[in-house]
Design a protein around this motif. Structure first.
Motif, PDB file in Angstrom:
ATOM      1  N   ASP A 243       0.808  -1.219   0.000  1.00  0.00           N
ATOM      2  CA  ASP A 243       0.000   0.000   0.000  1.00  0.00           C
ATOM      3  C   ASP A 243       0.841   1.269   0.000  1.00  0.00           C
ATOM      4  N   GLY A 244       2.162   1.130  -0.162  1.00  0.00           N
ATOM      5  CA  GLY A 244       3.028   2.288  -0.201  1.00  0.00           C
ATOM      6  C   GLY A 244       3.461   2.794   1.156  1.00  0.00           C
ATOM      7  N   ASN A 245       3.160   2.050   2.229  1.00  0.00           N
ATOM      8  CA  ASN A 245       3.586   2.451   3.567  1.00  0.00           C
ATOM      9  C   ASN A 245       5.028   2.034   3.816  1.00  0.00           C
ATOM     10  N   ALA A 246       5.789   2.898   4.480  1.00  0.00           N
ATOM     11  CA  ALA A 246       7.194   2.618   4.733  1.00  0.00           C
ATOM     12  C   ALA A 246       7.362   1.404   5.644  1.00  0.00           C
ATOM     13  N   ILE A 247       8.269   0.504   5.285  1.00  0.00           N
ATOM     14  CA  ILE A 247       8.614  -0.626   6.135  1.00  0.00           C
ATOM     15  C   ILE A 247       9.491  -0.117   7.278  1.00  0.00           C
ATOM     16  N   THR A 248       9.115  -0.428   8.497  1.00  0.00           N
ATOM     17  CA  THR A 248       9.860   0.064   9.655  1.00  0.00           C
ATOM     18  C   THR A 248      10.759  -0.991  10.284  1.00  0.00           C
ATOM     19  N   ASP A 249      10.552  -2.255   9.955  1.00  0.00           N
ATOM     20  CA  ASP A 249      11.366  -3.318  10.537  1.00  0.00           C
ATOM     21  C   ASP A 249      11.682  -4.332   9.442  1.00  0.00           C
ATOM     22  N   GLY A 250      12.753  -4.074   8.716  1.00  0.00           N
ATOM     23  CA  GLY A 250      13.126  -4.940   7.611  1.00  0.00           C
ATOM     24  C   GLY A 250      14.575  -4.724   7.242  1.00  0.00           C
ATOM     25  N   TYR A 251      14.989  -5.354   6.144  1.00  0.00           N
ATOM     26  CA  TYR A 251      16.370  -5.226   5.698  1.00  0.00           C
ATOM     27  C   TYR A 251      16.430  -5.375   4.181  1.00  0.00           C
ATOM     28  N   VAL A 252      17.517  -4.878   3.621  1.00  0.00           N
ATOM     29  CA  VAL A 252      17.746  -4.937   2.183  1.00  0.00           C
ATOM     30  C   VAL A 252      19.111  -5.567   1.935  1.00  0.00           C
ATOM     31  N   LYS A 253      19.173  -6.494   0.972  1.00  0.00           N
ATOM     32  CA  LYS A 253      20.424  -7.176   0.637  1.00  0.00           C
ATOM     33  C   LYS A 253      20.884  -6.734  -0.752  1.00  0.00           C
ATOM     34  N   LEU A 254      22.195  -6.501  -0.879  1.00  0.00           N
ATOM     35  CA  LEU A 254      22.817  -6.067  -2.123  1.00  0.00           C
ATOM     36  C   LEU A 254      23.667  -7.212  -2.669  1.00  0.00           C
ATOM     37  N   PHE A 255      23.495  -7.511  -3.974  1.00  0.00           N
ATOM     38  CA  PHE A 255      24.215  -8.598  -4.618  1.00  0.00           C
ATOM     39  C   PHE A 255      24.942  -8.094  -5.863  1.00  0.00           C
ATOM     40  N   LYS A 256      26.008  -8.795  -6.227  1.00  0.00           N
ATOM     41  CA  LYS A 256      26.611  -8.585  -7.539  1.00  0.00           C
ATOM     42  C   LYS A 256      25.697  -9.197  -8.600  1.00  0.00           C
ATOM     43  N   GLU A 257      25.995  -8.900  -9.849  1.00  0.00           N
ATOM     44  CA  GLU A 257      25.183  -9.420 -10.951  1.00  0.00           C
ATOM     45  C   GLU A 257      25.134 -10.950 -10.935  1.00  0.00           C
ATOM     46  N   ASN A 258      26.244 -11.589 -10.474  1.00  0.00           N
ATOM     47  CA  ASN A 258      26.293 -13.056 -10.439  1.00  0.00           C
ATOM     48  C   ASN A 258      25.697 -13.638  -9.159  1.00  0.00           C
ATOM     49  N   ASP A 259      24.920 -12.812  -8.423  1.00  0.00           N
ATOM     50  CA  ASP A 259      24.222 -13.198  -7.202  1.00  0.00           C
ATOM     51  C   ASP A 259      25.138 -13.352  -5.991  1.00  0.00           C
ATOM     52  N   TYR A 260      26.426 -12.949  -6.107  1.00  0.00           N
ATOM     53  CA  TYR A 260      27.308 -12.995  -4.942  1.00  0.00           C
ATOM     54  C   TYR A 260      26.914 -11.876  -3.982  1.00  0.00           C
ATOM     55  N   PRO A 261      26.665 -12.200  -2.697  1.00  0.00           N
ATOM     56  CA  PRO A 261      26.218 -11.160  -1.757  1.00  0.00           C
ATOM     57  C   PRO A 261      27.330 -10.179  -1.428  1.00  0.00           C
ATOM     58  N   LEU A 262      26.997  -8.883  -1.423  1.00  0.00           N
ATOM     59  CA  LEU A 262      27.952  -7.828  -1.114  1.00  0.00           C
ATOM     60  C   LEU A 262      27.702  -7.201   0.250  1.00  0.00           C
ATOM     61  N   ASP A 263      26.453  -6.923   0.581  1.00  0.00           N
ATOM     62  CA  ASP A 263      26.170  -6.246   1.841  1.00  0.00           C
ATOM     63  C   ASP A 263      24.678  -6.351   2.132  1.00  0.00           C
ATOM     64  N   TYR A 264      24.315  -6.098   3.372  1.00  0.00           N
ATOM     65  CA  TYR A 264      22.916  -5.996   3.755  1.00  0.00           C
ATOM     66  C   TYR A 264      22.830  -5.094   4.975  1.00  0.00           C
ATOM     67  N   ASP A 265      21.683  -4.443   5.148  1.00  0.00           N
ATOM     68  CA  ASP A 265      21.546  -3.531   6.273  1.00  0.00           C
ATOM     69  C   ASP A 265      20.071  -3.288   6.576  1.00  0.00           C
ATOM     70  N   PHE A 266      19.837  -2.650   7.741  1.00  0.00           N
ATOM     71  CA  PHE A 266      18.496  -2.316   8.164  1.00  0.00           C
ATOM     72  C   PHE A 266      17.814  -1.355   7.191  1.00  0.00           C
ATOM     73  N   VAL A 267      16.494  -1.392   7.217  1.00  0.00           N
ATOM     74  CA  VAL A 267      15.670  -0.329   6.657  1.00  0.00           C
ATOM     75  C   VAL A 267      15.309   0.610   7.801  1.00  0.00           C
ATOM     76  N   ASP A 268      15.579   1.898   7.628  1.00  0.00           N
ATOM     77  CA  ASP A 268      15.304   2.887   8.662  1.00  0.00           C
ATOM     78  C   ASP A 268      14.085   3.702   8.256  1.00  0.00           C
ATOM     79  N   ASN A 269      12.924   3.333   8.821  1.00  0.00           N
ATOM     80  CA  ASN A 269      11.654   3.983   8.495  1.00  0.00           C
ATOM     81  C   ASN A 269      11.444   4.044   6.973  1.00  0.00           C
ATOM     82  N   GLY A 270      11.686   2.919   6.328  1.00  0.00           N
ATOM     83  CA  GLY A 270      11.482   2.819   4.889  1.00  0.00           C
ATOM     84  C   GLY A 270      12.690   3.169   4.057  1.00  0.00           C
ATOM     85  N   ASN A 271      13.667   3.876   4.612  1.00  0.00           N
ATOM     86  CA  ASN A 271      14.842   4.300   3.855  1.00  0.00           C
ATOM     87  C   ASN A 271      15.988   3.309   4.036  1.00  0.00           C
TER      88      ASN A 271
END
Length: 596
Positions: free
Chosen positions: A393-421
């Motif tokens: 519904d477009g509401n900011a996620i307050t308790d979550g995380y985002v993972k960053l991968f290389k193109e070949n799916d190798y994981p690079l980093d992950y971190d909290f979501v801070d009030n959707g950001n």
């Protein structure tokens, strides 16, 4: 002594630690007045910190529903093996994370916490029975690599009562030359010696032994009974292995190692006698100081998620990763000249970003390291990825995380979501792929995005908004100026004659169309702008011109699948509102299944 082969946890430089406490910026205050009589006084004051961690098996597969305990909080890992604990009550210099899961022996990690996100990885070892014996019987249980335990045959239950019956033996040998040892071992290489003094450790190997009764009950050695353990040494460690070495056991209640007894080098093995079972460790202790290293680029920007290796001629090598403040800290041997190496782990380029010597240090210290954009013949780029994470519904996620991968799916980093950001920073070689992937997880509502592809636009890539909706498989999100996120579903998209790409959404209230005309040339993964991009839309607040004029939009195609596969585009630019003739900015993300 010769240099030891680089090992994952040869010394206690595995923790990411912020040298500055909440009250002032004095490094010397991180460990005020250590007291050998009360060991916990080494840990400093009570604080609250945030933790984001992952729990995996030996094959790096996530372990779901593992129980994680930190301070007075307990949680479970999600389907990705990730756990989140906010505001954990721990010490300034010591936090102890414990993990339990049926079918695995207990795992843990001890850390010196940072002011920001504290990330930990724990690799659980399977509760595999390697041999069976019985009470009243002396027997030696062996592993194929030569590790063994010789049992006298007298056992007790957890309540101290005698046990009679069959005994299943669970045993794991941890080799310090194995890069996974860092994640498999309990706690960290931090200890109290026999005088209850704080020490760092250099390990030559560990042995975990657990005993189970016929009904699965935990057993241990009876009072007065002992066992002989044999810990094999890797050939690369023999030149530096002392004839005798202290033995240390891991205290699962306290979260650190304690000295008890010693082992003797017999051929290629350390052999010692123990009176109870836990993880046992063959280590050389060393007096140490805390060293904090801040890694920055030529503009003074902090560089996160870089591997920093510290090498001492007498005590070998150990490493850690810079946090979001570009900082990594840990105990290093005092009065030693140290070689510092900084690298981007597993990038396509060769060589390191930085190599130089520092020290010796006789007290807790903090140093800055400048990583130049051109080093060892490589050009390095600092990439920062920002965006907004919402629900359906477009509401900011307050308790979550985002993972960053290389193109070949190798994981690079992950971190909290801070009030959707969210904001993730990495360093890559300029000749590596400029495609990256993101996946976001709503930890509370158990919703997730697909894996989305994007194109780096250095130095900052704003991916716009991404939405977690398990019930949908495609979406468009966009923002006008600094307004809220709008999410659209039920989209059509595809290619006409390979040279015209069309994305289209329409209902009674909203309309959005993004078309790329490559004028006879095939559409490829690329960045397109005027005159190739035609963009128009309307919603309840704005409307661009119906024919797509009076817009200046750039569209980055980062994934262009076949029929039934995904097309990923992020776009941004300006448009002039059809009703008011006022100019507005717009940015958005498209994740659509190719229909034709």
């Amino acid at each position: 002594m010769k240099f030891l082969k680089i090992i994952s946890l040869c010394l206690l430089f595995v923790v990411i630690y912020s040298c500055k406490n909440d009250d002032d910026n004095s490094l010397s205050d991180t460990n005020p007045n250590p007291n050998p009589e009360v060991f916990t006084e080494n840990f400093g004051n009570d604080i609250n910190r945030d933790f984001l961690g992952e729990v995996v098996d030996k094959n790096n597969n996530p372990i779901h529903n593992a129980t994680v305990t930190l301070g007075d909080q307990t949680t479970l890992t999600d389907a990705n093996g990730i756990f989140i604990i906010r505001g954990a009550n721990i010490y300034e210099r010591f936090g102890y994370v414990k993990v339990e899961k049926a079918g695995y022996i207990h795992g843990s990690r001890s850390v010196v916490p940072t002011n920001g996100t504290n990330k930990v990885k724990i690799m659980l070892l399977e509760e595999t029975i390697v041999g069976t014996t019985a009470s009243g019987t002396s027997e030696t249980i062996n592993l194929s690599n030569g590790a063994s335990v010789a049992l006298e045959g007298e056992y007790i239950k957890e309540d101290g009562s005698a046990y009679s019956g069959s005994v299943n033996v669970i045993m794991h040998h941890l080799d310090p030359t194995d890069e996974n040892m860092r994640d498999q071992m309990p706690g960290m290489l931090y200890a109290a010696n026999a005088q209850n003094e704080e020490r760092m450790l250099q390990t030559f190997g560990m042995l975990a032994v657990e005993l189970r009764g016929s009904n699965g009950e935990d057993l241990n050695l009876a009072t007065g009974s002992t066992a002989e353990i044999t810990v094999p040494l890797d050939a690369t460690l023999l030149d530096t292995a002392p004839a005798t070495i202290p033995l240390w056991y891991f205290d699962e209640v306290s979260g650190y190692w304690k000295e008890e007894g010693e082992a003797t080098l017999v051929g290629n093995n350390y052999v010692g006698t123990v009176s109870h079972f836990s993880f046992w460790n063959c280590d050389i202790p060393a007096e140490a100081v805390m060293l904090c290293i801040n890694v920055i680029d030529e503009e003074g920007n902090a560089l996160s998620n870089l591997r920093v290796i510290i090498t001492s001629e007498n005590y070998g090598s150990r490493y850690g990763y810079t946090n979001t403040d570009g900082q990594v800290c840990g105990l290093v041997p005092s009065n030693e000249t140290l070689t510092v190496t900084v690298s981007q782990y597993n990038d396509l380029c060769t060589g390191n970003l930085y190599t130089n010597t520092t020290g010796p240090f006789t007290s807790d210290s903090e140093i800055d390291i400048l990583v130049e954009s051109n080093s060892n013949g490589n050009e390095w780029l600092t990439e920062t990825v920002t965006g907004i994470f919402t629900d359906c519904d477009g509401n900011a996620i307050t308790d979550g995380y985002v993972k960053l991968f290389k193109e070949n799916d190798y994981p690079l980093d992950y971190d909290f979501v801070d009030n959707g950001n969210f904001e993730l920073t990495t360093v890559r070689c300029s000749n590596s792929s400029n495609i990256f992937k993101l996946k976001a997880e709503d930890y509370v509502n158990i919703q997730e995005t697909d894996t989305l592809s994007f194109t780096y636009t250095p130095p900052i890539t704003d991916v716009g908004s991404i939405a977690a909706c398990n019930a949908v498989d495609e979406f468009i999100t966009y923002q006008v100026d600094d307004g809220g996120t709008v999410t659209l579903f039920n989209i059509q998209g595809g290619l006409d004659f390979d040279s015209f790409l069309s994305i289209y959404y329409n209902d009674n209230n909203s309309f959005l169309s993004l078309n790329i005309n490559n004028y006879g040339e095939p559409i490829i993964v690329n960045t397109y702008s005027d005159p190739n991009v035609f963009f128009s839309f309307r919603d309840e607040n704005y409307a661009s011109y119906p024919d797509g004029i009076n817009t200046n939009i750039e569209a980055n195609i980062s994934l262009l699948g076949e029929l039934g596969e995904y097309i990923d585009i992020n776009f941004n630019g300006i448009f002039i509102d059809f009703n008011t003739n006022i100019e507005h900015s717009i940015s958005g993300t498209i994740h659509v299944i190719r229909d034709y």
